[in-house]
Write an enzyme that holds these catalytic residues in place. Structure first.
Site, mmCIF file in Angstrom:
data_model
loop_
_atom_site.group_PDB
_atom_site.id
_atom_site.type_symbol
_atom_site.label_atom_id
_atom_site.label_comp_id
_atom_site.label_asym_id
_atom_site.label_seq_id
_atom_site.Cartn_x
_atom_site.Cartn_y
_atom_site.Cartn_z
ATOM 1 N N ASP A 103 0.912 -1.133 0.000
ATOM 2 C CA ASP A 103 0.000 0.000 0.000
ATOM 3 C C ASP A 103 0.952 1.183 0.000
ATOM 4 O OD1 ASP A 103 -1.459 2.262 0.802
ATOM 5 O OD2 ASP A 103 -3.024 0.961 1.568
ATOM 6 N N HIS A 104 1.150 1.795 -1.162
ATOM 7 C CA HIS A 104 2.280 2.733 -1.231
ATOM 8 C C HIS A 104 2.086 3.950 -0.323
ATOM 9 C CE1 HIS A 104 -0.119 4.947 -4.228
ATOM 10 N NE2 HIS A 104 0.665 5.975 -3.995
ATOM 11 N N HIS A 160 -5.631 2.849 0.724
ATOM 12 C CA HIS A 160 -4.939 4.058 1.203
ATOM 13 C C HIS A 160 -5.722 4.804 2.294
ATOM 14 C CE1 HIS A 160 -2.686 2.983 -2.226
ATOM 15 N NE2 HIS A 160 -3.283 3.743 -3.121
HETATM 16 C C1 BG6 Z 1 -2.923 4.417 -6.699
HETATM 17 C C2 BG6 Z 1 -4.231 4.431 -7.429
HETATM 18 O O1 BG6 Z 1 -2.879 3.376 -5.766
HETATM 19 O O2 BG6 Z 1 -2.766 5.657 -6.010
HETATM 20 C C3 BG6 Z 1 -4.292 5.593 -8.389
HETATM 21 O O3 BG6 Z 1 -4.374 3.222 -8.148
HETATM 22 C C4 BG6 Z 1 -4.002 6.886 -7.683
HETATM 23 O O4 BG6 Z 1 -5.563 5.669 -9.031
HETATM 24 C C5 BG6 Z 1 -2.720 6.777 -6.876
HETATM 25 O O5 BG6 Z 1 -3.854 7.902 -8.674
HETATM 26 C C6 BG6 Z 1 -2.515 7.999 -6.015
HETATM 27 O O6 BG6 Z 1 -1.245 7.926 -5.446
HETATM 28 P P1 BG6 Z 1 -0.463 9.242 -5.021
HETATM 29 O O7 BG6 Z 1 0.765 8.729 -4.365
HETATM 30 O O8 BG6 Z 1 -0.213 10.028 -6.279
HETATM 31 O O9 BG6 Z 1 -1.387 9.963 -4.098
#
Ligand code: BG6
Length: 508
Positions: A184-185, A247
């Protein structure tokens, strides 16, 4: 420091996709120049395209140059890294490519004579999550006789509770939970990790962090971009699966959890799990009142025409997939009883911002005139991105006659910490997989419990066509109905104004 005779293989499935190009290759570049990858390593890309090693390297070179977030990129360091890149063609479903991979690993093992550690990174569509590990297992590539084996799974991990549970069960037949790293980045973001430090290292906030002093909490993850070139994937996912299940709920977990007994990965994850287990289950009939879904419609933003979601490539022109979700819920435990949590996320909103807004209860009596409840509430804003930082908003006496209250902000920006480099999320997470630290990865029971919580929403939306999906013009803050779920005369925090010049809010 690693044992020099050890060899690390990072094998990326789906290596010709966007994730490897934009995120993984730049993260590997960064990890390599800071010495976080063991000396002997190979990065093996596995993909459907017919590429030579050189063609694969050329694509990775471009990705690193375009997307590395390091201020300085040196050609010589890129070339040094690219020498470690190899490519194997495979459809990943049949046995094609797995024998080549096995021979390659065997060859390098014979050359080094030392341990062989393998990290399999599945940067593929989720339907391959239950195929690739089994192909590797059949090929004898999952045994830990020669070194460790770790698997990294991108999201979404399952489509709903049942498929997530099935996937976990299947994987556990051949892998132990400690070998599985579910990405979950958001957990890799420095500012998300900082939620724990803010909460548990500051005597100032700790006593206030509960139902006695907090009125409600808002968590927003807004994006100004649309679905870009991911229409096909997104149309079968939607915002609930794409952002909320992972997220947003992870941010809820860290914001609401009890102090862990230590910073051991399981101590932290046990507390997140308890939060998820305490989420008040929604009844299907409550869904229209507690969860608002929307989809962006065409509009004009600063003179530029923005297409509707239904006009995006890869999207069904009659799609009912949500690009926006706002949701109210409660956490039924001692700390949070009665405190509403509000979360929202959407594509094509006026700006990109992710923030957690802690709204404190007003004073018990208003000594000074208050014309707007929103101004009587102190806010602590944890800005996850961009302009990472923390803002505390409180009232002061407006200079001049009388006692009028004006809201002011005390701001901290990470950018003020000169010389401190904030690592990008994928760099941090990949580095943690290499070190075998699973703190920032979602555990099996956590993902399952998150899906379980959303099950009534998914069911209600799938089965009840009468539940509305609201159209909002691209460049606005989402459906007007989302504003109404806060109640008590309070509003969402809007970090900026709507941008759309035209377009209509409508029911789709
Ligand atoms: C990803 C989603 O996990 O997170 C994307 O699949 C989204 O749709 C992205 O744009 C958002 O990540 P960040 O780090 O740019 O907020």
């Amino acid at each position: 420091m690693s044992n020099q005779s050890e060899t690390l293989f990072i094998i990326i499935f789906g290596a010709t996709g966007d994730l490897t190009y934009r995120k993984l290759a730049p993260a590997l570049y960064s990890l390599n120049i800071q010495g976080s990858i063991p000396e002997r390593f190979y990065i093996v890309g596995v993909g459907r395209k017919n590429l030579t090693d050189e063609e694969f390297r050329a694509r990775m070179r471009e990705g690193i140059k375009l997307f590395s977030y390091r201020s300085e990129i040196r050609d010589s360091s890129i070339e040094e890294l690219l020498e470690h890149f190899l490519y194997i063609k495979s459809d990943m479903v049949s046995h094609e490519g797995y024998t080549d991979l096995k021979s390659l690993i065997k060859k390098k093992e014979d050359e080094s004579g030392g341990a062989i550690n393998c990290i399999y990174y599945l940067a593929t569509p989720p339907d391959l999550f239950s195929v690739i590990p089994f192909r590797l297992h059949e090929a004898g590539l999952t045994s830990e006789d020669k070194g460790y084996i770790r698997f990294v799974f991108e999201k979404p991990f399952g489509y709903e509770y049942a498929s997530c549970r099935k996937l976990n069960e299947d994987l556990h037949r051949i892998l132990s939970e400690k070998q599985i790293y579910r990405i979950d980045h958001y957990l890799g973001k420095e500012t998300v990790q900082n939620i724990l430090v803010m909460r548990f290292s500051n005597g100032l906030f700790e006593p206030l962090w509960n139902r006695n002093y907090i009125h409600h909490i808002q968590i927003t993850s807004a994006e100004s971009i649309g679905v870009e070139n991911r229409g096909g994937y997104y149309d079968s996912a939607g915002a609930l699966r794409d952002m909320v299940q992972n997220h947003l709920l992870q941010m809820v977990g860290l914001t609401a959890m009890e102090p862990p007994s230590s910073i051991h990965p399981d101590a932290i994850r046990n507390e997140v799990l308890k939060v998820f287990q305490s989420l008040q289950p929604l009844k299907e009939e409550e869904v229209p009142e507690y969860v608002i879904r929307g989809q962006y419609t065409a509009s004009k933003v600063m003179g530029q025409c923005i297409p509707a979601y239904r006009q995006e490539p890869g999207v069904n022109p009659a799609s009912r997939t949500e690009t926006y979700v706002a949701m109210k819920f409660f956490i039924n435990n001692w700390r949070w009883g009665g405190v509403p949590f509000f979360i929202r996320t959407g594509k094509r909103l006026p700006t990109r911002v992710t923030e957690i807004v802690v709204n404190f209860k007003p004073t018990p009596h208003f000594l000074f005139h208050v014309d707007d409840m929103n101004k009587a509430i102190n806010q602590l804003i944890i800005r996850i991105q961009p302009d990472e930082g923390i803002v505390l908003k409180f009232g002061i006496k407006k200079p001049g006659s009388g006692f009028n209250v004006e809201n002011v902000s005390m701001d901290f920006h990470y950018s003020d910490l000169l010389k401190v480099r904030v690592p990008e999320a994928y760099e941090r997470l990949l580095g943690d997989v290499i070190m075998g630290d699973s703190t920032l990865f979602a555990r099996d029971d956590i993902v399952e419990t998150a899906w379980k919580f959303l099950e009534p929403v998914q069911k209600a939306w799938a089965e009840n066509r009468d539940i509305k999906i609201y159209g909002y013009p691209a460049g606005t803050w989402g459906p007007e109905e989302a504003g109404k779920i806060i109640g008590d005369g309070l509003e969402w925090r809007y970090p900026c104004k709507n941008l759309a010049d035209d377009g209509t809010f409508c029911e789709l």
